[in-house]
Design a protein around this motif. Structure first.
Motif, PDB file in Angstrom:
ATOM      1  N   LEU A   1       8.459   5.996  -1.705  1.00  0.00           N
ATOM      2  CA  LEU A   1       9.245   5.198  -0.463  1.00  0.00           C
ATOM      3  C   LEU A   1      10.567   4.434  -0.595  1.00  0.00           C
ATOM      4  CD1 LEU A   1       8.169   4.543   2.352  1.00  0.00           C
ATOM      5  CD2 LEU A   1       7.302   2.308   1.307  1.00  0.00           C
ATOM      6  N   ARG A   2      10.744   3.953  -1.830  1.00  0.00           N
ATOM      7  CA  ARG A   2      12.072   3.610  -1.920  1.00  0.00           C
ATOM      8  C   ARG A   2      13.123   4.302  -1.645  1.00  0.00           C
ATOM      9  NH1 ARG A   2      14.250  -1.066  -3.822  1.00  0.00           N
ATOM     10  NH2 ARG A   2      12.158  -1.821  -4.355  1.00  0.00           N
ATOM     11  N   GLU A   3      13.132   5.556  -2.391  1.00  0.00           N
ATOM     12  CA  GLU A   3      13.957   6.527  -2.507  1.00  0.00           C
ATOM     13  C   GLU A   3      14.149   7.170  -0.735  1.00  0.00           C
ATOM     14  OE1 GLU A   3      16.055   8.393  -4.565  1.00  0.00           O
ATOM     15  OE2 GLU A   3      15.780   6.658  -5.898  1.00  0.00           O
ATOM     16  N   ALA A   4      13.126   7.240  -0.098  1.00  0.00           N
ATOM     17  CA  ALA A   4      13.221   7.579   1.221  1.00  0.00           C
ATOM     18  C   ALA A   4      13.899   6.764   2.061  1.00  0.00           C
ATOM     19  CB  ALA A   4      11.799   7.968   1.935  1.00  0.00           C
ATOM     20  N   VAL A   5      13.881   5.539   2.029  1.00  0.00           N
ATOM     21  CA  VAL A   5      14.351   4.249   2.570  1.00  0.00           C
ATOM     22  C   VAL A   5      15.980   4.202   2.227  1.00  0.00           C
ATOM     23  CG1 VAL A   5      14.330   1.982   3.137  1.00  0.00           C
ATOM     24  CG2 VAL A   5      12.362   3.190   3.164  1.00  0.00           C
ATOM     25  N   LEU A   6      16.208   4.297   0.883  1.00  0.00           N
ATOM     26  CA  LEU A   6      17.668   4.168   0.634  1.00  0.00           C
ATOM     27  C   LEU A   6      18.264   5.436   0.910  1.00  0.00           C
ATOM     28  CD1 LEU A   6      17.346   2.609  -3.078  1.00  0.00           C
ATOM     29  CD2 LEU A   6      17.506   1.435  -0.765  1.00  0.00           C
TER      30      LEU A   6
ATOM     31  N   SER B   1       3.870  14.191  -9.123  1.00  0.00           N
ATOM     32  CA  SER B   1       3.745  13.421 -10.333  1.00  0.00           C
ATOM     33  C   SER B   1       4.290  11.930 -10.135  1.00  0.00           C
ATOM     34  CB  SER B   1       4.261  14.097 -11.568  1.00  0.00           C
ATOM     35  OG  SER B   1       5.609  14.230 -11.096  1.00  0.00           O
ATOM     36  N   LEU B   2       5.422  11.872  -9.347  1.00  0.00           N
ATOM     37  CA  LEU B   2       5.908  10.468  -9.007  1.00  0.00           C
ATOM     38  C   LEU B   2       4.993   9.531  -8.142  1.00  0.00           C
ATOM     39  CD1 LEU B   2       8.423   9.254  -9.701  1.00  0.00           C
ATOM     40  CD2 LEU B   2       9.355   9.888  -7.312  1.00  0.00           C
ATOM     41  N   MET B   3       3.995  10.261  -7.259  1.00  0.00           N
ATOM     42  CA  MET B   3       3.061   9.596  -6.348  1.00  0.00           C
ATOM     43  C   MET B   3       1.994   8.841  -7.386  1.00  0.00           C
ATOM     44  SD  MET B   3       3.457   9.144  -3.251  1.00  0.00           S
ATOM     45  CE  MET B   3       1.958   8.802  -2.444  1.00  0.00           C
ATOM     46  N   GLN B   4       1.534   9.918  -8.685  1.00  0.00           N
ATOM     47  CA  GLN B   4       0.628   9.183  -9.518  1.00  0.00           C
ATOM     48  C   GLN B   4       1.122   8.018 -10.535  1.00  0.00           C
ATOM     49  OE1 GLN B   4      -0.404  12.764 -11.516  1.00  0.00           O
ATOM     50  NE2 GLN B   4      -1.600  13.387  -9.842  1.00  0.00           N
ATOM     51  N   ARG B   5       2.487   8.200 -10.835  1.00  0.00           N
ATOM     52  CA  ARG B   5       3.045   7.369 -11.918  1.00  0.00           C
ATOM     53  C   ARG B   5       3.730   6.037 -11.113  1.00  0.00           C
ATOM     54  NH1 ARG B   5       7.766   8.849 -14.705  1.00  0.00           N
ATOM     55  NH2 ARG B   5       8.052  10.711 -13.224  1.00  0.00           N
ATOM     56  N   ARG B   6       4.705   6.238 -10.102  1.00  0.00           N
ATOM     57  CA  ARG B   6       5.293   5.162  -9.383  1.00  0.00           C
ATOM     58  C   ARG B   6       5.621   5.649  -8.079  1.00  0.00           C
ATOM     59  NH1 ARG B   6      10.704   4.899 -12.684  1.00  0.00           N
ATOM     60  NH2 ARG B   6      11.165   3.509 -11.269  1.00  0.00           N
ATOM     61  N   PRO B   7       4.267   5.245  -7.226  1.00  0.00           N
ATOM     62  CA  PRO B   7       4.182   5.503  -5.671  1.00  0.00           C
ATOM     63  C   PRO B   7       5.224   4.611  -4.897  1.00  0.00           C
ATOM     64  CG  PRO B   7       2.219   4.359  -6.448  1.00  0.00           C
ATOM     65  CD  PRO B   7       2.969   4.579  -7.688  1.00  0.00           C
ATOM     66  N   GLU B   8       5.659   3.525  -5.431  1.00  0.00           N
ATOM     67  CA  GLU B   8       6.674   2.684  -4.882  1.00  0.00           C
ATOM     68  C   GLU B   8       7.896   3.090  -4.850  1.00  0.00           C
ATOM     69  OE1 GLU B   8       6.084   1.224  -8.740  1.00  0.00           O
ATOM     70  OE2 GLU B   8       4.686   1.382  -7.375  1.00  0.00           O
TER      71      GLU B   8
ATOM     72  N   LYS C   1      17.019  -6.217   0.091  1.00  0.00           N
ATOM     73  CA  LYS C   1      16.122  -6.674   0.776  1.00  0.00           C
ATOM     74  C   LYS C   1      14.864  -6.073   0.947  1.00  0.00           C
ATOM     75  CE  LYS C   1      18.999  -7.334   3.978  1.00  0.00           C
ATOM     76  NZ  LYS C   1      19.772  -7.814   5.188  1.00  0.00           N
ATOM     77  N   LEU C   2      14.687  -5.037   0.317  1.00  0.00           N
ATOM     78  CA  LEU C   2      13.531  -4.050   0.570  1.00  0.00           C
ATOM     79  C   LEU C   2      12.775  -4.426  -0.920  1.00  0.00           C
ATOM     80  CD1 LEU C   2      11.866  -1.814   1.846  1.00  0.00           C
ATOM     81  CD2 LEU C   2      13.139  -0.225   0.393  1.00  0.00           C
ATOM     82  N   ARG C   3      11.322  -4.586  -0.363  1.00  0.00           N
ATOM     83  CA  ARG C   3      10.305  -4.799  -1.586  1.00  0.00           C
ATOM     84  C   ARG C   3       9.152  -4.132  -1.411  1.00  0.00           C
ATOM     85  NH1 ARG C   3      13.555  -8.903  -0.345  1.00  0.00           N
ATOM     86  NH2 ARG C   3      14.120 -10.436  -1.979  1.00  0.00           N
ATOM     87  N   VAL C   4       8.920  -3.122  -2.400  1.00  0.00           N
ATOM     88  CA  VAL C   4       7.782  -1.969  -2.092  1.00  0.00           C
ATOM     89  C   VAL C   4       6.825  -2.075  -3.188  1.00  0.00           C
ATOM     90  CG1 VAL C   4       7.288   0.350  -1.880  1.00  0.00           C
ATOM     91  CG2 VAL C   4       9.579  -0.563  -1.067  1.00  0.00           C
ATOM     92  N   TYR C   5       5.651  -2.405  -2.824  1.00  0.00           N
ATOM     93  CA  TYR C   5       4.416  -2.663  -3.719  1.00  0.00           C
ATOM     94  C   TYR C   5       3.581  -1.535  -3.582  1.00  0.00           C
ATOM     95  CZ  TYR C   5       6.566  -7.069  -4.488  1.00  0.00           C
ATOM     96  OH  TYR C   5       7.467  -8.137  -4.651  1.00  0.00           O
ATOM     97  N   ALA C   6       2.995  -0.917  -4.753  1.00  0.00           N
ATOM     98  CA  ALA C   6       1.932  -0.032  -4.630  1.00  0.00           C
ATOM     99  C   ALA C   6       0.661  -0.230  -3.849  1.00  0.00           C
ATOM    100  CB  ALA C   6       1.579   0.687  -5.903  1.00  0.00           C
ATOM    101  N   GLY C   7       0.009  -1.612  -4.230  1.00  0.00           N
ATOM    102  CA  GLY C   7      -1.091  -2.304  -3.662  1.00  0.00           C
ATOM    103  C   GLY C   7      -0.941  -3.287  -2.581  1.00  0.00           C
TER     104      GLY C   7
ATOM    105  N   ASN D   1       0.740  -1.212   0.064  1.00  0.00           N
ATOM    106  CA  ASN D   1      -0.019  -0.002   0.002  1.00  0.00           C
ATOM    107  C   ASN D   1       0.958   1.208  -0.007  1.00  0.00           C
ATOM    108  OD1 ASN D   1      -2.528  -1.285   0.163  1.00  0.00           O
ATOM    109  ND2 ASN D   1      -2.262  -1.663   2.293  1.00  0.00           N
ATOM    110  N   ALA D   2       1.765   1.330  -0.763  1.00  0.00           N
ATOM    111  CA  ALA D   2       2.694   2.328  -0.877  1.00  0.00           C
ATOM    112  C   ALA D   2       2.136   3.593  -1.546  1.00  0.00           C
ATOM    113  CB  ALA D   2       4.239   2.247  -1.548  1.00  0.00           C
TER     114      ALA D   2
END
Length: 153
Positions: free
Chosen positions: A110-115, A100-107, A130-136, A67-68
């Protein structure tokens, strides 16, 4: 000698044992604040909360984030925050707004913030894997074999 005890640093077989048997966690990002979730995920990837944490070893856990697309941003970040990267060529600065990034690729948000919160060293790429991020939330079935434990943040 000053009376202090030296820090124990695992080596050899003991160090190898620390890197085996990783746990899997599921984080539901629905309604959570981006930065606060990212710090907790980064600590899990590093393994900082484990009693056997060793700075030069990758002893962190695997994290699956679902749910990213429903993550929350505070303040005016949705309008003002911009991600920039440069190609290295003259005039190669690329800018993309977080809206625009949240609309196109929301995952990717979150990945950028964690990295960005992981230490910039030789273990970074291994921890990032070891990080896997999914939009839904439908992609969670993909990791059913690892039996991930739900983690409340």
């Amino acid at each position: 000698m000053t009376g202090r005890m030296p820090t124990h640093v695992p080596k050899g077989r003991e160090a190898e044992d620390l890197m085996v048997g990783k746990n899997w966690f599921v984080v539901d990002a629905n309604g959570l604040v981006l930065g606060r979730v990212a710090t907790r995920i980064a600590r899990l990837l590093i393994g900082k909360d484990k009693p056997n944490y060793t700075p030069h070893l990758d002893c962190g856990d695997h994290v699956v984030v679902i749910n990213a697309e429903r993550i929350r941003l505070t303040g005016n970040k949705i309008d003002q925050k911009v991600y920039r990267h440069h190609s290295g060529f003259p005039g190669g600065l690329k800018e993309v707004s977080i809206r625009s990034l949240m609309q196109r690729r929301p995952e990717e948000v979150l990945r950028e913030a964690v990295l960005g919160m992981l230490p910039k060293n030789k273990l970074r790429a291994r921890r990032a894997k070891k990080l896997r991020v999914y939009a839904g939330s439908e992609a969670l079935a993909r990791h059913a074999g690892q039996k991930p434990q739900p983690l409340a943040l």
